[in-house]
Design a protein around this motif. Structure first.
Motif, short mmCIF file in Angstrom:
data_model
loop_
_atom_site.label_atom_id
_atom_site.label_comp_id
_atom_site.label_asym_id
_atom_site.label_seq_id
_atom_site.Cartn_x
_atom_site.Cartn_y
_atom_site.Cartn_z
N SER A 179 -13.42 -9.95 -12.08
CA SER A 179 -13.41 -9.47 -10.70
C SER A 179 -12.25 -10.08 -9.93
O SER A 179 -11.55 -9.38 -9.18
N GLY A 180 -12.01 -11.38 -10.13
CA GLY A 180 -10.88 -12.03 -9.46
C GLY A 180 -9.55 -11.46 -9.87
O GLY A 180 -8.66 -11.23 -9.04
N GLY A 181 -9.39 -11.20 -11.16
CA GLY A 181 -8.14 -10.61 -11.64
C GLY A 181 -7.90 -9.23 -11.06
O GLY A 181 -6.77 -8.89 -10.67
N ILE A 182 -8.96 -8.42 -11.01
CA ILE A 182 -8.83 -7.08 -10.43
C ILE A 182 -8.43 -7.16 -8.96
O ILE A 182 -7.55 -6.43 -8.48
N LEU A 183 -9.06 -8.06 -8.23
CA LEU A 183 -8.75 -8.21 -6.80
C LEU A 183 -7.30 -8.65 -6.59
O LEU A 183 -6.61 -8.13 -5.69
N ILE A 184 -6.83 -9.58 -7.39
CA ILE A 184 -5.45 -10.06 -7.24
C ILE A 184 -4.46 -8.95 -7.58
O ILE A 184 -3.46 -8.75 -6.87
N LEU A 185 -4.72 -8.19 -8.63
CA LEU A 185 -3.84 -7.07 -8.97
C LEU A 185 -3.80 -6.05 -7.83
O LEU A 185 -2.73 -5.54 -7.49
N MET A 186 -4.97 -5.76 -7.26
CA MET A 186 -5.00 -4.83 -6.14
C MET A 186 -4.21 -5.38 -4.95
O MET A 186 -3.52 -4.63 -4.25
N GLY A 187 -4.29 -6.68 -4.73
CA GLY A 187 -3.55 -7.27 -3.63
C GLY A 187 -2.06 -7.27 -3.86
O GLY A 187 -1.27 -6.97 -2.95
N VAL A 188 -1.63 -7.59 -5.09
CA VAL A 188 -0.20 -7.60 -5.42
C VAL A 188 0.41 -6.22 -5.23
O VAL A 188 1.52 -6.07 -4.71
N PHE A 189 -0.32 -5.19 -5.65
CA PHE A 189 0.19 -3.82 -5.54
C PHE A 189 -0.24 -3.15 -4.24
O PHE A 189 -0.09 -1.93 -4.10
N ARG A 190 -0.80 -3.94 -3.31
CA ARG A 190 -1.18 -3.46 -1.98
C ARG A 190 -2.08 -2.22 -2.06
O ARG A 190 -1.80 -1.18 -1.47
N LEU A 191 -3.16 -2.36 -2.81
CA LEU A 191 -4.10 -1.25 -3.02
C LEU A 191 -5.36 -1.41 -2.19
O LEU A 191 -6.39 -0.81 -2.51
N GLY A 192 -5.29 -2.20 -1.14
CA GLY A 192 -6.46 -2.38 -0.30
C GLY A 192 -6.97 -1.08 0.30
O GLY A 192 -8.16 -0.95 0.59
#
Length: 595
Positions: A113-126
Motif C-alpha cells: 500500500s505504501g509503495g502504491i501511494l508513493i508511486l501515485m504521488g511521484v506521478f501526481r496521480l492524486g
C-alpha cells in the motif's frame, strides 16, 4: 531548488519557523492524542485480526514519517476502522488469524500500500481519487461501519463467531448466542452505554461543574481511557478472567521491532489488488479530513504530497511490526482541537506511544476484549449515515442507485467487492452523465443580449435559425448524441437555414467529437443548411485549429452568440426584418407566437 526541496520535505518549511509557542501547543496536543490513541490502537489491531501491540507499533514510526513528508499540520496518522476491516478481509484470504503468516501478510500489505501511494504521488496521480464519487464513498463507509460494529458483537457476548459478510456474521452469531458469557455481556453492554453517554452528555456535565468548554471537551474525549482503566481494574480485582471473560493477555514490552515483510510472488499477487483498494480508500479518507482541517485554518494541503507522506507512513508500519495506516478523522479532529500547530505534534505523540509500548503494556494484561469491542462499536457507528439513502433518492435516482448498490454489495459480498463495485459505479456514473449532456435550444431574452433555454424562458427565436447550447465537453461518448439531436431538429423544421452551436460551456473537444462535428457539417451542407460556432473558448479553439473542421466549416465562428444572431437574423436585434420574416416569441412551454 529550495522551493522543490520544501515541497518534497514539508518539515523544512514549517520547521524553519518553529518556536516555543508552537512547541507548547504541540506538546499539549500530543499528550491528549496519546491518551486517546492507546485504547484506539489496541482496538483497531484487534479488528484487523492482529496482536494488540501491532496497533501501537503502527502509530509510532508511521506518525514520525508522516510528520516529515506530509503536508497537513493537524492530520493524525495511524490505524483506522475501515482500513483495519479491509486489512482483515484481505489478509484472511491468504493466512489464518493468529499465525505468523497472517502477521507477515499484514506487513506485506502495508508495504505494498505504501509503495502504491508513493508511486501515485511521484506521478501526481492524486486526481484518480476523484473517480470515487461522494455517494459511493458514503455508501461504502456506512456499510463498512455496520459490518465492523456487527463483527464486534462476538466480543460483547463472549462467544466464538466469525464471517466477512452480513449473512455470514448473522448466521455465526445466531449459532453461538447460546454460549453467551453473562459477565462479559454485562461488561460489554455497560461499557458501550457509557461510551455513548460520554460522547454526548459528559462534556455538558463538566461545563456545568465549572470547567471551560475546551477543557470539558478534551476530558470528555478521554472517556475511552476511563473505560479501559475501570474495566481492567474490575477484571484484575475480581478475577473475572477466571470466569470466562476474555482479556488482552500478555503484550510484548518494548519499542517496535524491525520486521521484514514476506515478498513471495504468490503473496504479492494475492494482496496487490487489496493493497490498491486500501490505498485509494485510505487516501480519500485522509485527504478529506486534511482538507477540512486545513480550510478552518485558511491553509491548504498538497494531495500529491499527501500520497507520499501516507506512503512513507505505510512503509514504516510494514517494517516495524505494524499494519496499514491512514489519517483518522476522530484523532485528527482531537489533535486540531487540542491546539496542534505543526506536524511535530504527531512526532511527540509517537514518542508518547513509544513510552507506553515500553513501560505501560504490562498494565493492559487484564484489559477485557469486550472493552475494546465497545470502543470500536461506538467509534464506527458515528460513521454510519443511512440518511444518505434518502438524500440521494430526493436528489438523483442515479446517485441513489450507486449508494444502494454499494451498501448492498459491501454487506452481502464483503468490503473488497463493495469498494470495487463503488469504483466501477463511480466511473460508469460519470460516463453515463457526460454521455447524455444537457443540450438546450436557446433564444434571445427580449431587451437583452442574453440567450436562454426556450423551454424555461420567454425568448425570441427565428424559424430560419436554430441555436443549440451544449452544456458539456464533447468527447467520444456524447458527440453522436449532439449530431443526432441537431439533424432531427433540422429535419423537423424545413425553414431552418442556419445552425449555431453555442460552445460557451464546452471545455474540451476530443478527436472523435471533431470528426462527428465534421460529419454534421457535411450532412447539413447537403441539406442546404449552414453550420456556425459561437463563444468558443481559447483552449478549445487552439485544438480546433489543429483539425480540418475550421477549414471545412460551411459557416463562421462568432465571438459571441449576440454577434451570430445580429449577423444571421438582424430582426431579433431590433433591425428591419429581411424578406418580411417575423421573429417568434417563445413562451415558458416552448410554444411560439408572433409578437
Amino acid at each position: 531548488m529550495r522551493s522543490s526541496l520544501n515541497r518534497a520535505l514539508p518539515i523544512l518549511d514549517w520547521g524553519r519557523r518553529y518556536d516555543r509557542a508552537a512547541l507548547q501547543s504541540d506538546l499539549l496536543a500530543a499528550v491528549i492524542v496519546t491518551i486517546m490513541l492507546i485504547p484506539q490502537s489496541l482496538a483497531y489491531a484487534m479488528l484487523a485480526g492482529l496482536p494488540p501491540e501491532a496497533g501501537i507499533y503502527a502509530s509510532i514510526l508511521p506518525i514520525i514519517l508522516y510528520a516529515i513528508f506530509g503536508s497537513s499540520r493537524a492530520l493524525a496518522v495511524g490505524p483506522v476502522a475501515v482500513v483495519s476491516l479491509m486489512t482483515a478481509a484481505a489478509v484472511g484470504q491468504v493466512a489464518a488469524q493468529g499465525t505468523a503468516g497472517y502477521a507477515a501478510a499484514a506487513l506485506t500489505l502495508a508495504v505494498l500500500s505504501g509503495g502504491i501511494l508513493i508511486l501515485m504521488g511521484v506521478f501526481r496521480l492524486g486526481f484518480l481519487a476523484n473517480f470515487l464519487s461522494h455517494p459511493v464513498i458514503a455508501g461504502f463507509i456506512t456499510a463498512s461501519g455496520l459490518l465492523i460494529a456487527l463483527s464486534q458483537f462476538r466480543h460483547i457476548l463472549g462467544v466464538q463467531a466469525g464471517g466477512d459478510t452480513l449473512p455470514q456474521m448473522l448466521a455465526s452469531l445466531a449459532g453461538a448466542v447460546g454460549g453467551t458469557n453473562p459477565i462479559t455481556l454485562a461488561l460489554g453492554v455497560t461499557t458501550t452505554a457509557f461510551l455513548f453517554w460520554q460522547r454526548k452528555a459528559l462534556a455538558p456535565l463538566l461545563r456545568r461543574l465549572g470547567l471551560s468548554p475546551r477543557a470539558a471537551t478534551m476530558v470528555a474525549r478521554a472517556g475511552p481511557v476511563l473505560a479501559v482503566l475501570v474495566t481492567t481494574l474490575l477484571v484484575w480485582g475480581l478475577g473475572l478472567d477466571e470466569r470466562g471473560v476474555a482479556i488482552v493477555g500478555a503484550v510484548p514490552q518494548g519499542l517496535p521491532p524491525l520486521t521484514l515483510p514476506a515478498f513471495s510472488g504468490d503473496l504479492v499477487s494475492a494482496l496487490l489488488v487489496p493493497a490498491l483498494l486500501i490505498s485509494v480508500i485510505g487516501f480519500v479518507e485522509s485527504v478529506s479530513v486534511g482538507q477540512t482541517l486545513a480550510a478552518k485554518r485558511r491553509e491548504r494541503i498538497d494531495p500529491d504530497q499527501e500520497l507520499i507522506g501516507l506512503g512513507a507512513a505505510n512503509i514504516g508500519a510494514g517494517f516495524t511490526g505494524g499494519m496499514p495506516v491512514t489519517g483518522g478523522f476522530a484523532r485528527s479532529v482531537v489533535n486540531a482541537d487540542a491546539g496542534a500547530e505543526t506536524p511535530a505534534a504527531g512526532a511527540f505523540t509517537a514518542i508518547g506511544l513509544a513510552i507506553a509500548a515500553f513501560a505501560l503494556t504490562p498494565l493492559i494484561h487484564y484489559l477485557p476484549t469486550a472493552t475494546l469491542a465497545a470502543t470500536i462499536i461506538v467509534a464506527v457507528l458515528s460513521l454510519v449515515d443511512l440518511k444518505i439513502l434518502r438524500h440521494a433518492w430526493d436528489y438523483s435516482r442515479a446517485d441513489f442507485a450507486a449508494v444502494a448498490v454499494t451498501i448492498a454489495l459491501t454487506l452481502l459480498k464483503g468490503v473488497e467487492t463493495g469498494v470495487s463495485a463503488g469504483v466501477i459505479l463511480s466511473v460508469l456514473l460519470h460516463l453515463w452523465n457526460t454521455s447524455r449532456p444537457h443540450i438546450a435550444e436557446v433564444g434571445l431574452v427580449p431587451g437583452t443580449q442574453h440567450f436562454r433555454n426556450i423551454l424555461r424562458h420567454e425568448v425570441l427565436t427565428d424559424p430560419c435559425l436554430l441555436t443549440v447550447r451544449i452544456d458539456e465537453s464533447l468527447y467520444f461518448a456524447n458527440a453522436r448524441m449532439l449530431e443526432d439531436r441537431v439533424l432531427d431538429r433540422v429535419a423537423a423544421e424545413p425553414r431552418i437555414r442556419d445552425v449555431v452551436l453555442m460552445f460557451s460551456a464546452v471545455n474540451s473537444v476530443d478527436l472523435s467529437a471533431v470528426e462527428s462535428l465534421q460529419a454534421l457539417n457535411l450532412r447539413l451542407s447537403g441539406m442546404g443548411v449552414t453550420l456556425h460556432l459561437s463563444e468558443v473558448k481559447g483552449p478549445v479553439m487552439d485544438r480546433l485549429r489543429r483539425s480540418h473542421l475550421l477549414h471545412e466549416l460551411s459557416g463562421r465562428v462568432f465571438l459571441s452568440q449576440w454577434d451570430a444572431v445580429a449577423a444571421l437574423t438582424p430582426a431579433l436585434c431590433g433591425e428591419t426584418v429581411p424578406n418580411g420574416a417575423a421573429p417568434l416569441l417563445r413562451g415558458d412551454d416552448g410554444s411560439a407566437a408572433t409578437p
